[in-house]
Design a protein around this motif. Structure first.
Motif, PDB file in Angstrom:
ATOM      1  N   THR A   1     -10.096  11.102 -34.878  1.00  0.00           N
ATOM      2  CA  THR A   1      -9.988  11.678 -33.548  1.00  0.00           C
ATOM      3  C   THR A   1      -8.760  11.138 -32.843  1.00  0.00           C
ATOM      4  O   THR A   1      -8.479   9.949 -32.873  1.00  0.00           O
ATOM      5  N   SER A   2      -8.027  12.000 -32.179  1.00  0.00           N
ATOM      6  CA  SER A   2      -6.837  11.573 -31.456  1.00  0.00           C
ATOM      7  C   SER A   2      -7.239  10.925 -30.151  1.00  0.00           C
ATOM      8  O   SER A   2      -7.923  11.503 -29.323  1.00  0.00           O
ATOM      9  N   THR A   3      -6.820   9.663 -29.956  1.00  0.00           N
ATOM     10  CA  THR A   3      -7.154   8.925 -28.746  1.00  0.00           C
ATOM     11  C   THR A   3      -5.954   8.119 -28.307  1.00  0.00           C
ATOM     12  O   THR A   3      -5.392   7.373 -29.088  1.00  0.00           O
ATOM     13  N   THR A   4      -5.522   8.253 -27.076  1.00  0.00           N
ATOM     14  CA  THR A   4      -4.385   7.494 -26.594  1.00  0.00           C
ATOM     15  C   THR A   4      -4.837   6.155 -26.034  1.00  0.00           C
ATOM     16  O   THR A   4      -5.953   6.022 -25.555  1.00  0.00           O
ATOM     17  N   ASN A   5      -3.937   5.174 -26.100  1.00  0.00           N
ATOM     18  CA  ASN A   5      -4.279   3.827 -25.660  1.00  0.00           C
ATOM     19  C   ASN A   5      -3.534   3.448 -24.401  1.00  0.00           C
ATOM     20  O   ASN A   5      -2.371   3.776 -24.226  1.00  0.00           O
ATOM     21  N   SER A   6      -4.202   2.754 -23.516  1.00  0.00           N
ATOM     22  CA  SER A   6      -3.579   2.204 -22.328  1.00  0.00           C
ATOM     23  C   SER A   6      -3.041   0.814 -22.666  1.00  0.00           C
ATOM     24  O   SER A   6      -3.373   0.251 -23.706  1.00  0.00           O
ATOM     25  N   PRO A   7      -2.216   0.193 -21.793  1.00  0.00           N
ATOM     26  CA  PRO A   7      -1.633  -1.105 -22.107  1.00  0.00           C
ATOM     27  C   PRO A   7      -2.634  -2.223 -22.358  1.00  0.00           C
ATOM     28  O   PRO A   7      -2.296  -3.226 -22.966  1.00  0.00           O
ATOM     29  N   ASP A   8      -3.873  -2.082 -21.885  1.00  0.00           N
ATOM     30  CA  ASP A   8      -4.851  -3.149 -22.102  1.00  0.00           C
ATOM     31  C   ASP A   8      -5.602  -2.990 -23.411  1.00  0.00           C
ATOM     32  O   ASP A   8      -6.566  -3.693 -23.681  1.00  0.00           O
ATOM     33  N   GLY A   9      -5.165  -2.055 -24.248  1.00  0.00           N
ATOM     34  CA  GLY A   9      -5.778  -1.895 -25.555  1.00  0.00           C
ATOM     35  C   GLY A   9      -6.979  -0.993 -25.570  1.00  0.00           C
ATOM     36  O   GLY A   9      -7.618  -0.821 -26.595  1.00  0.00           O
ATOM     37  N   ARG A  10      -7.298  -0.389 -24.448  1.00  0.00           N
ATOM     38  CA  ARG A  10      -8.462   0.487 -24.383  1.00  0.00           C
ATOM     39  C   ARG A  10      -8.037   1.945 -24.485  1.00  0.00           C
ATOM     40  O   ARG A  10      -7.036   2.349 -23.915  1.00  0.00           O
ATOM     41  N   ALA A  11      -8.802   2.724 -25.219  1.00  0.00           N
ATOM     42  CA  ALA A  11      -8.475   4.141 -25.342  1.00  0.00           C
ATOM     43  C   ALA A  11      -8.745   4.845 -24.023  1.00  0.00           C
ATOM     44  O   ALA A  11      -9.607   4.450 -23.247  1.00  0.00           O
ATOM     45  N   SER A  12      -7.967   5.884 -23.752  1.00  0.00           N
ATOM     46  CA  SER A  12      -8.197   6.658 -22.536  1.00  0.00           C
ATOM     47  C   SER A  12      -9.276   7.693 -22.805  1.00  0.00           C
ATOM     48  O   SER A  12      -9.548   8.054 -23.929  1.00  0.00           O
ATOM     49  N   GLY A  13      -9.896   8.180 -21.739  1.00  0.00           N
ATOM     50  CA  GLY A  13     -10.949   9.168 -21.894  1.00  0.00           C
ATOM     51  C   GLY A  13     -12.255   8.644 -21.335  1.00  0.00           C
ATOM     52  O   GLY A  13     -12.369   7.514 -20.859  1.00  0.00           O
ATOM     53  N   GLU A  14     -13.297   9.479 -21.406  1.00  0.00           N
ATOM     54  CA  GLU A  14     -14.608   9.132 -20.858  1.00  0.00           C
ATOM     55  C   GLU A  14     -15.246   7.990 -21.638  1.00  0.00           C
ATOM     56  O   GLU A  14     -15.332   8.022 -22.862  1.00  0.00           O
TER      57      GLU A  14
END
Length: 348
Positions: free
Chosen positions: A2-15
């Motif tokens: 699954t395509s998931t983007t990451n924020s700078p804190d290492g957490r994926a974006s999304g719900e």
């Protein structure tokens, strides 16, 4: 994947579908027969925080005894935590009782490690896969349950005509498919996969992993995929959390963990992954760790990895490193001296 983007804190974006906050599980150690005395604790899970996002696969890796399976049991409430929270749909799952707890368990299912012991040998495949409907009859009325079981067997690649067979009549890979069908029966939102392929042959492992990926796409599932095999985890995971002695040492996207590892423990694990290409193998340096894994009943002070780490200093013994993004990195790592090491990375 699954395509998931990451924020700078290492957490994926999304719900966020599951938010684990500082989860702790200590098992008491006692002595004596009649008058038991508490003498210590096995710190199996000791302050784990992570988030699972909708439609993603979060891999959890580490050596045996690092707390992976205990974490899985805590998230299913097969074990009660010593402290901490796990938030699902705005509620702490450890506060739920009665119908609310049953509803939670309907939406968070598990696939166990051993397909030989997780299936009742006295029950037919139809009874095993259909058993969740006895607890949650609203999902499938009695008149339609057999048809629903046949559909589930077909979805996981088994012959629906084998509904009356027993577990011993199937191979290990087929038994694990039965376990997956049982996990899918209640149409859950989250499936926790507790080393689901470790007991299977390599060729069968690939088939089961591919099945899990296709089911994720078809049903919009979110996975927590627990394993000790880094190559399997990379194939299926969007993000990876590396555990050591009950805590998360490093967490980030699969590319960040496998191509830009910053924690010495992660680097050591990656250096041990077999590489079939001799030319690539010659360019990689294998890291041999000294000593044994400390006991979770008596972990080292400060950084838990320091007794086996080549970077360890007095600071590591005195101060426990926080899991955070450090200078020169783009994802969180629990190391005072976290730096990228490229001579141990695993290439596709």
């Amino acid at each position: 994947m699954t395509s998931t983007t990451n924020s700078p804190d290492g957490r994926a974006s999304g719900e966020v579908v599951l938010d684990v906050q500082d989860l702790v599980k200590h098992f008491p150690l006692t002595t004596g027969i009649l008058f038991k005395r508490h003498v210590g604790d096995v710190k199996a899970v000791d302050g784990v925080s992570l988030q699972l996002h909708k439609g993603e696969t979060l891999g959890v890796v580490g050596e045996s005894g690092c707390g992976k399976s205990t974490l899985a049991k805590l998230l299913m409430r097969l074990e009660e935590p010593t402290s901490g929270r796990a938030i699902y749909k705005g509620e702490n799952i450890y506060d739920l009782q009665g119908k609310a707890l049953r509803d939670m368990r309907r939406n968070i299912q598990i696939v166990f490690q051993d397909p030989y012991s997780s299936l009742n040998p006295r029950m037919t495949v139809g009874d095993i896969v259909g058993e969740p409907f006895d607890i949650h009859p609203e999902v499938a009325p009695k008149g339609s349950r057999r048809d629903r079981v046949r559909e589930l067997l077909d979805v996981v690649g088994l012959n629906p005509e084998h509904i009356n067979r027993y577990p011993h009549q199937f191979s290990g890979g087929q038994r694990q498919r039965i376990g997956i069908a049982r996990g899918l029966a209640l149409r859950p939102e989250i499936i926790i996969c507790d080393e689901p392929v470790s007991a299977l042959d390599v060729s069968v492992q690939a088939q089961v992993v591919n099945l899990l990926e296709s089911l994720q796409d078809e049903f919009g599932l979110s996975y927590i995929f627990i394993a000790h095999d880094l190559s399997v985890v990379r194939h299926i995971s969007d993000r990876v959390a590396v555990m050591y002695l009950g805590r998360i040492a490093e967490i980030g996207s699969d590319a960040e963990i496998y191509e830009k590892p910053t924690h010495p423990y992660t680097q050591a694990l990656l250096s041990a992954v077999p590489v079939p290409d001799p030319s690539v193998r010659g360019q990689r340096q294998q890291i041999i760790l000294s000593g044994d894994v400390p006991s979770p009943a008596n972990p080292p002070s400060g950084c838990r990895f320091r007794t086996r780490c080549w970077k360890a200093t007095d600071l590591c013994a005195e101060e426990e490193p926080e899991l955070r993004v450090r200078s020169g990195s783009d994802h969180p790592s629990a190391c005072h001296y976290a730096t990228v090491r490229e001579d141990v990375v695993v290439q596709h």
